[in-house]
Design a protein around this motif. Sequence first.
Motif, PDB file in Angstrom:
ATOM      1  N   VAL A   1       0.837  -1.199   0.000  1.00 51.62           N
ATOM      2  CA  VAL A   1       0.000   0.000   0.000  1.00 51.62           C
ATOM      3  C   VAL A   1       0.872   1.250   0.000  1.00 51.62           C
ATOM      4  O   VAL A   1       0.545   2.255  -0.640  1.00 51.62           O
ATOM      5  N   GLY A   2       2.002   1.201   0.682  1.00 52.95           N
ATOM      6  CA  GLY A   2       2.937   2.323   0.670  1.00 52.95           C
ATOM      7  C   GLY A   2       3.450   2.601  -0.733  1.00 52.95           C
ATOM      8  O   GLY A   2       3.594   3.767  -1.134  1.00 52.95           O
ATOM      9  N   ASN A   3       3.708   1.547  -1.498  1.00 53.07           N
ATOM     10  CA  ASN A   3       4.143   1.719  -2.893  1.00 53.07           C
ATOM     11  C   ASN A   3       3.037   2.346  -3.728  1.00 53.07           C
ATOM     12  O   ASN A   3       3.293   3.191  -4.590  1.00 53.07           O
ATOM     13  N   GLN A   4       1.783   1.937  -3.482  1.00 51.89           N
ATOM     14  CA  GLN A   4       0.661   2.535  -4.201  1.00 51.89           C
ATOM     15  C   GLN A   4       0.532   4.022  -3.868  1.00 51.89           C
ATOM     16  O   GLN A   4       0.278   4.843  -4.743  1.00 51.89           O
ATOM     17  N   LEU A   5       0.725   4.345  -2.600  1.00 50.81           N
ATOM     18  CA  LEU A   5       0.661   5.740  -2.174  1.00 50.81           C
ATOM     19  C   LEU A   5       1.748   6.568  -2.854  1.00 50.81           C
ATOM     20  O   LEU A   5       1.499   7.676  -3.331  1.00 50.81           O
ATOM     21  N   ALA A   6       2.945   6.022  -2.930  1.00 53.04           N
ATOM     22  CA  ALA A   6       4.043   6.729  -3.593  1.00 53.04           C
ATOM     23  C   ALA A   6       3.725   6.968  -5.063  1.00 53.04           C
ATOM     24  O   ALA A   6       4.018   8.040  -5.611  1.00 53.04           O
ATOM     25  N   GLU A   7       3.087   5.993  -5.704  1.00 57.39           N
ATOM     26  CA  GLU A   7       2.714   6.138  -7.118  1.00 57.39           C
ATOM     27  C   GLU A   7       1.672   7.238  -7.291  1.00 57.39           C
ATOM     28  O   GLU A   7       1.766   8.056  -8.203  1.00 57.39           O
ATOM     29  N   VAL A   8       0.680   7.286  -6.417  1.00 50.76           N
ATOM     30  CA  VAL A   8      -0.349   8.331  -6.483  1.00 50.76           C
ATOM     31  C   VAL A   8       0.282   9.699  -6.270  1.00 50.76           C
ATOM     32  O   VAL A   8      -0.042  10.668  -6.971  1.00 50.76           O
ATOM     33  N   GLN A   9       1.198   9.796  -5.324  1.00 47.02           N
ATOM     34  CA  GLN A   9       1.867  11.070  -5.072  1.00 47.02           C
ATOM     35  C   GLN A   9       2.700  11.504  -6.278  1.00 47.02           C
ATOM     36  O   GLN A   9       2.738  12.687  -6.620  1.00 47.02           O
ATOM     37  N   LYS A  10       3.325  10.542  -6.960  1.00 50.00           N
ATOM     38  CA  LYS A  10       4.107  10.856  -8.157  1.00 50.00           C
ATOM     39  C   LYS A  10       3.200  11.377  -9.269  1.00 50.00           C
ATOM     40  O   LYS A  10       3.530  12.345  -9.950  1.00 50.00           O
ATOM     41  N   VAL A  11       2.040  10.759  -9.429  1.00 50.82           N
ATOM     42  CA  VAL A  11       1.079  11.199 -10.444  1.00 50.82           C
ATOM     43  C   VAL A  11       0.592  12.609 -10.124  1.00 50.82           C
ATOM     44  O   VAL A  11       0.516  13.474 -11.007  1.00 50.82           O
ATOM     45  N   LYS A  12       0.253  12.860  -8.854  1.00 55.81           N
ATOM     46  CA  LYS A  12      -0.209  14.195  -8.454  1.00 55.81           C
ATOM     47  C   LYS A  12       0.875  15.239  -8.716  1.00 55.81           C
ATOM     48  O   LYS A  12       0.584  16.343  -9.167  1.00 55.81           O
ATOM     49  N   GLU A  13       2.117  14.879  -8.451  1.00 59.36           N
ATOM     50  CA  GLU A  13       3.224  15.815  -8.683  1.00 59.36           C
ATOM     51  C   GLU A  13       3.362  16.132 -10.167  1.00 59.36           C
ATOM     52  O   GLU A  13       3.528  17.285 -10.555  1.00 59.36           O
ATOM     53  N   THR A  14       3.271  15.106 -11.007  1.00 57.95           N
ATOM     54  CA  THR A  14       3.362  15.316 -12.455  1.00 57.95           C
ATOM     55  C   THR A  14       2.224  16.206 -12.939  1.00 57.95           C
ATOM     56  O   THR A  14       2.446  17.152 -13.703  1.00 57.95           O
ATOM     57  N   LEU A  15       1.003  15.923 -12.491  1.00 60.81           N
ATOM     58  CA  LEU A  15      -0.147  16.725 -12.921  1.00 60.81           C
ATOM     59  C   LEU A  15      -0.040  18.168 -12.443  1.00 60.81           C
ATOM     60  O   LEU A  15      -0.477  19.085 -13.137  1.00 60.81           O
ATOM     61  N   SER A  16       0.570  18.385 -11.288  1.00 64.35           N
ATOM     62  CA  SER A  16       0.696  19.751 -10.774  1.00 64.35           C
ATOM     63  C   SER A  16       1.665  20.592 -11.602  1.00 64.35           C
ATOM     64  O   SER A  16       1.624  21.820 -11.557  1.00 64.35           O
ATOM     65  N   LYS A  17       2.518  19.954 -12.387  1.00 60.74           N
ATOM     66  CA  LYS A  17       3.483  20.672 -13.217  1.00 60.74           C
ATOM     67  C   LYS A  17       2.893  21.157 -14.540  1.00 60.74           C
ATOM     68  O   LYS A  17       3.523  21.909 -15.262  1.00 60.74           O
ATOM     69  N   ILE A  18       1.685  20.717 -14.851  1.00 56.60           N
ATOM     70  CA  ILE A  18       1.073  21.061 -16.137  1.00 56.60           C
ATOM     71  C   ILE A  18       0.416  22.428 -16.059  1.00 56.60           C
ATOM     72  O   ILE A  18      -0.402  22.692 -15.191  1.00 56.60           O
ATOM     73  N   ASP A  19       0.791  23.294 -16.987  1.00 61.39           N
ATOM     74  CA  ASP A  19       0.177  24.609 -17.111  1.00 61.39           C
ATOM     75  C   ASP A  19      -0.889  24.510 -18.199  1.00 61.39           C
ATOM     76  O   ASP A  19      -0.568  24.513 -19.393  1.00 61.39           O
ATOM     77  N   VAL A  20      -2.151  24.397 -17.790  1.00 60.83           N
ATOM     78  CA  VAL A  20      -3.230  24.188 -18.758  1.00 60.83           C
ATOM     79  C   VAL A  20      -3.498  25.414 -19.631  1.00 60.83           C
ATOM     80  O   VAL A  20      -4.184  25.316 -20.639  1.00 60.83           O
ATOM     81  N   PHE A  21      -2.959  26.559 -19.267  1.00 67.92           N
ATOM     82  CA  PHE A  21      -3.199  27.776 -20.045  1.00 67.92           C
ATOM     83  C   PHE A  21      -2.096  28.030 -21.066  1.00 67.92           C
ATOM     84  O   PHE A  21      -2.212  28.918 -21.884  1.00 67.92           O
ATOM     85  N   LYS A  22      -1.048  27.251 -21.027  1.00 71.07           N
ATOM     86  CA  LYS A  22       0.077  27.426 -21.934  1.00 71.07           C
ATOM     87  C   LYS A  22      -0.146  26.598 -23.201  1.00 71.07           C
ATOM     88  O   LYS A  22      -0.450  25.419 -23.135  1.00 71.07           O
ATOM     89  N   THR A  23      -0.049  27.235 -24.347  1.00 77.21           N
ATOM     90  CA  THR A  23      -0.144  26.502 -25.600  1.00 77.21           C
ATOM     91  C   THR A  23       1.264  26.326 -26.154  1.00 77.21           C
ATOM     92  O   THR A  23       2.096  27.231 -26.085  1.00 77.21           O
ATOM     93  N   LEU A  24       1.498  25.160 -26.681  1.00 79.60           N
ATOM     94  CA  LEU A  24       2.831  24.825 -27.172  1.00 79.60           C
ATOM     95  C   LEU A  24       2.801  24.631 -28.685  1.00 79.60           C
ATOM     96  O   LEU A  24       1.802  24.178 -29.244  1.00 79.60           O
ATOM     97  N   GLU A  25       3.906  24.958 -29.309  1.00 78.99           N
ATOM     98  CA  GLU A  25       4.047  24.710 -30.744  1.00 78.99           C
ATOM     99  C   GLU A  25       4.437  23.259 -30.995  1.00 78.99           C
ATOM    100  O   GLU A  25       4.209  22.740 -32.080  1.00 78.99           O
ATOM    101  N   VAL A  26       5.029  22.637 -29.997  1.00 79.45           N
ATOM    102  CA  VAL A  26       5.446  21.237 -30.102  1.00 79.45           C
ATOM    103  C   VAL A  26       4.854  20.465 -28.929  1.00 79.45           C
ATOM    104  O   VAL A  26       4.478  21.038 -27.909  1.00 79.45           O
ATOM    105  N   VAL A  27       4.789  19.169 -29.070  1.00 83.67           N
ATOM    106  CA  VAL A  27       4.229  18.308 -28.036  1.00 83.67           C
ATOM    107  C   VAL A  27       5.137  18.316 -26.806  1.00 83.67           C
ATOM    108  O   VAL A  27       6.354  18.179 -26.911  1.00 83.67           O
ATOM    109  N   GLY A  28       4.515  18.506 -25.641  1.00 81.62           N
ATOM    110  CA  GLY A  28       5.231  18.476 -24.373  1.00 81.62           C
ATOM    111  C   GLY A  28       4.291  18.008 -23.275  1.00 81.62           C
ATOM    112  O   GLY A  28       3.140  17.644 -23.530  1.00 81.62           O
ATOM    113  N   LEU A  29       4.761  18.040 -22.046  1.00 79.50           N
ATOM    114  CA  LEU A  29       3.944  17.638 -20.912  1.00 79.50           C
ATOM    115  C   LEU A  29       2.684  18.504 -20.851  1.00 79.50           C
ATOM    116  O   LEU A  29       2.765  19.722 -20.886  1.00 79.50           O
TER     117      LEU A  29
END
Length: 135
Positions: A45-73
């Motif tokens: 369960v601790g490993n599952q928690l770490a995975e969820v936290q990693k996903v939340k961290e990745t999603l928090s880095k996304i700027d939904v208002f930024k448009t890109l000319e090339v594919v990125g996060l």
Amino acid sequence: MNNRFETIQNTINEIQVSLTSETKSSAGDKHETGRAMLQLEREKVGNQLAEVQKVKETLSKIDVFKTLEVVGLGSVVYTVQANYFIAVSVGKLIVDDVTFYAISPNTPIGKLLIGKGVGEEVGFREQKFIIDQII
């Protein structure tokens, strides 16, 4: 995402309570086996928690208002074959009757798409497709 986080957190708390409340009985081996199984479950369960936290961290880095000319996060990529959301690998998503595949930039297709622009061709598993639009 928060529901899954809370569920995992509750499971960890329940396991911890079980570990601390388990008293040594006259059947010592049974007690030790029970504790070992609880500790293995807590680790899983601790490993599952770490995975969820990693996903939340990745999603928090996304700027939904930024448009890109090339594919990125955070990019939404439309192609003739399929549509992709480059963020985390959660599989198939349907939004307004349009199917998207949420993939990590570290997946094989994600690696091929990163840095590509509209009109560029991408080859994957003997298939070729052109990027139509990036949002």
